[in-house]
Structures are given as C-alpha cells and as structure tokens.
Design a protein around this motif. Structure first.
Motif, PDB file in Angstrom:
ATOM      1  N   ASN A  33      -2.904   4.448  -5.736  1.00  0.00           N
ATOM      2  CA  ASN A  33      -2.600   3.213  -6.453  1.00  0.00           C
ATOM      3  C   ASN A  33      -1.498   3.468  -7.479  1.00  0.00           C
ATOM      4  O   ASN A  33      -0.952   4.575  -7.565  1.00  0.00           O
ATOM      5  N   PRO A  84      -4.650   5.942   0.420  1.00  0.00           N
ATOM      6  CA  PRO A  84      -3.454   5.555  -0.343  1.00  0.00           C
ATOM      7  C   PRO A  84      -3.643   5.766  -1.836  1.00  0.00           C
ATOM      8  O   PRO A  84      -4.771   5.743  -2.350  1.00  0.00           O
ATOM      9  N   SER A 106       0.843  -1.194   0.000  1.00  0.00           N
ATOM     10  CA  SER A 106       0.000   0.000   0.000  1.00  0.00           C
ATOM     11  C   SER A 106       0.873   1.237   0.000  1.00  0.00           C
ATOM     12  O   SER A 106       1.910   1.278   0.669  1.00  0.00           O
ATOM     13  N   TYR A 161      -4.865  -3.649  -2.317  1.00  0.00           N
ATOM     14  CA  TYR A 161      -3.422  -3.435  -2.328  1.00  0.00           C
ATOM     15  C   TYR A 161      -2.915  -3.445  -3.771  1.00  0.00           C
ATOM     16  O   TYR A 161      -3.506  -4.092  -4.638  1.00  0.00           O
TER      17      TYR A 161
END
Length: 422
Positions: A221, A219, A210, A340
């Motif tokens: 990507n 977070p 992450s 994730y």
C-alpha cells in the motif's frame, strides 16, 4: 424524454445479447489466456457468466473504478431493464475489445464512447451490488422489494472516528470495473453510466490502483507495507464457503453471492513518511520490507501473539494493526480483502497533527474493500474494536462507506439479480 431515451438504449443493448452469449463459450479459455497475457494475439479475459460474479475471487487487476448510484425512477420495470442492459453490456465488454461499427451513421449519437476501441479486455471484470436503498428508501418501498431485504444487509453502525461525507457514502446500486488497463476500466463504467440515463444518477465514485497484481504476491500500500498477507485464500473452498459465500441462510438470489463493504480511507501520508522505521513497524506489527511479523523472517510466518521481548512486553504490540486484525483477536472472524490505493491529487485538508491547521496535502489513501458471508460477523465484528484502539487510526480517516449485497452470478440469458425480481 428521459425514460424513452433510456428504453431505446436498453433495447439496443439487448440486441447485442448474441455477442454476450458468445462470451460464455469463450470464458472456458480464461485460464489459458491468463498464461499468455503478454501475447497480443491471445489477450487475457476473465469469465463473466458463472456461479459467482467476477471481480471477487479474480486475481487482483492493477486498476479499479468503483461507482455508486441513486435510483431516480419510481418504476420497477425500469430497474429490471437497467439490470438487463448492464448485464448484457458487461458480458460483452469482458469478452473482448470494443469494435468499430460496420456502417456508422454520422447523424446518430454513438452507442459507445469509443474510448476502448483497439484495446484488449485486459482481464476486465464488472461486479454489481445492491444497496439498502434498493429495498426501501426514506420509509418507501419503491419497487416492492422491502420484504426481500436480507437481514445481513443491516445498516453499518457508526464507528469511532468516522468522518463520513454524504457525497462518498451509500448508494442504491454499485458497479465496480477492474482491469489491467485503467482506460478499459474507465470505459466500462462510462458505458454503464450511459445506460443508466434517466433511471439512476451517480452518487459517488473512486478509482484505485494496486502496487502488484502478480499471482502469489502481496501488493504494497502507500504506506510501504504489504497489504493483505493474512487474507483468505480464494482457492480454499471450505474457508470461502464459511466466511465469504452466502449459504442456505440467505435468500435464493443471494446464495453463492457475498456482501461487500467499501470505505475510502484517507491516509496522512506526509506525517507517516516522517515516522521512524521502528515506529512504523510497531504500528503495523510487521517488518516493512519483508512483510514478516515482528520477530520473524518471512512474510507468511505465523503471528506469534504470545511472544514477549526481553522486558516481558508483547513482541507484537497489543494495539498494532496486525494483532487487532488477526482472526485470533476476533473470535476467528475473517473477511476477504480486495483493497486498492487511491490518489485524488491534493486538497485543502485539516491536518491530524500539530499545528492542526488547514493545509494543502495529499488527498490519497486506501479504497478499503472486503467481502464476507455476513457483515455483522465479518467487518463490523472486526472493525468495532479496531476503530477504537488500532495504532493506525492516528494516520487514517474514514471518509465514506458503502454496503452492498452482491448476488450470485448469472447464466446466459439471465440478468444480475433476476431472482430478486421474480
């Protein structure tokens, strides 16, 4: 030999149960520990025992290791012994670091790999799931559980654009270790694999990372956008009960549990990186750097799906990702995302863009994961339309898929899913 070896290992794991029980007493210090995560004398830990399994509402850790298993045993008691051993091991590992044996025997195979010796728990959580194959496989009720399969654990449909690979799809059981140290997460999964020897084989696995794991931050990507802005707040008990936790409609063993959908999605990163900023933002429906909806300034500003530009066109494109994922576009449906990024290096892959050739490129993308009260009214309802029209589809390929029932948490002395086998 395989089964005897397995039962010996599970017996040794059960002997460690007093350590696991101590973990329950220590879990009440979790909040205080989290505030002092940088203090080596007081490492951060997450509780294992409780109403819900850890790793669902836990503040996202920086690393994840997911693994799905195929059960090879035909014996119900082997499955129970495995779940008991896994539960005790998970309780012990989430409590703190692996310690040196007091009197090691050089003639014996170590019960633990030792790869996490001297490492702190790093907020390790371990989450267990039950796939459809636990209840019935190839028409066979192997463990007498077919009648206990929840109706919500219905097979996912095949979605438009799916290119699912058998080696990255399905599974009878699943485990996921999340931690702020990748070696701690990897060690946890290896220990569980060792305990499964002779009873279950690895089917597929994927680790992930992450971009941010600080509370209150979203977070980013690998496409550079904040991922999960519209996520359910885990502190909103009413919303969690409505959309995430299984209620009275589920069997006893699933109440206060949740259903997990997990899908590795490869992203054509090289092509995405060559797109103009305006196109990227129109595709996602948000400004890249602030995370705000198109036309707004702040990340958590509300999506205005009725706003038009000066030419009368929707300010947020009709097939943009943000619009299509919004509850307002899905009759109010919501899911709890816990995704994730992953990067498996490079691979020979058929390109999605001209000249449509086989090329060595990034084998990377998103390990999409979500929890919901019922996948039929959660992920499936939302994704059936997104799979057909979402602008992001031109850059993404769904390579695998898994659906798992994650039962409620356990109390000291119990094992995960114990009510299912009662």
């Amino acid at each position: 030999m395989g089964r005897r070896h397995f039962l010996t290992r599970t017996a040794l794991a059960a002997a460690a149960a007093p350590v696991a029980l101590n973990a329950f007493a220590a879990s009440s210090n979790s909040a205080a520990n989290a505030k002092n995560a940088d203090n080596a004398a007081q490492p951060a830990t997450e509780p294992f025992w409780g109403k819900h399994q850890g790793g669902i509402t836990t503040t996202m850790q920086s690393h994840s290791y997911f693994m799905a298993f195929d059960l090879t045993t035909t014996k119900r008691e082997d499955v129970i012994a495995l779940l008991r051993a896994w539960t005790d091991a998970a309780a012990s590992m989430t409590h703190g670091p692996t310690t040196y044996p007091a009197h090691p025997d050089a003639e014996q195979i170590p019960e633990d790999s030792g790869s996490s010796l001297d490492l702190q728990a790093a907020r390790l959580t371990i989450t267990f799931g039950f796939g459809p194959g636990l209840f019935e496989k190839d028409g066979v009720d192997r463990y007498g559980l077919a009648k206990k399969r929840p109706t919500a654990l219905a097979d996912l449909p095949r979605f438009t654009g799916d290119q699912l690979v058998a080696q990255r799809t399905g599974g009878d059981l699943s485990v996921q270790a999340c931690a702020d140290d990748p070696q701690v997460a990897e060690h946890a999964v290896r220990r569980l694999v060792a305990l499964a020897y002779g009873v279950a084989d690895i089917r597929w696995a994927q680790n992930g990372f992450s971009g941010s794991f600080k509370a209150g931050e979203t977070p980013r990507n690998q496409m550079g956008f904040k991922d999960g802005t519209m996520n359910i707040s885990t502190k909103d008990a009413k919303t969690m009960n409505e959309f995430v936790w299984v209620g009275d409609e589920g069997p006893d063993w699933m109440r206060d549990g949740s259903y997990m959908v997990i899908r590795p999605i490869r992203i054509a990163l090289e092509h995405w990186d060559r797109m103009k900023l305006g196109f990227q933002e129109a595709t996602v429906g948000r400004h890249k750097y602030s995370g705000a909806p198109i036309g707004k300034e702040h990340e958590f500003d509300a999506l205005d799906l009725d706003a038009n530009d000066k030419d009368g066109n929707p300010l947020i494109a009709e097939n943009s990702h943000a619009r299509m994922a919004a509850p307002a576009s899905n009759d109010g449906a919501q899911i709890l995302r816990r995704a994730y990024s992953y990067d498996n290096g490079v691979s020979q892959i058929a390109e999605r863009w001209p000249p449509w050739r086989q090329a060595m490129t990034f084998d990377a993308g998103l390990l999409f994961q979500c929890y919901q009260r019922d996948p039929r009214t959660g992920f499936t309802k939302m994704f059936e339309k997104m799979a057909k029209f979402d602008m992001l589809n031109q850059f993404t390929t769904h390579l695998g898929s898994g659906l798992f029932a994650c039962p409620h948490g356990a109390k000291p002395g119990e094992y995960i899913g114990q009510q299912l086998f009662a």
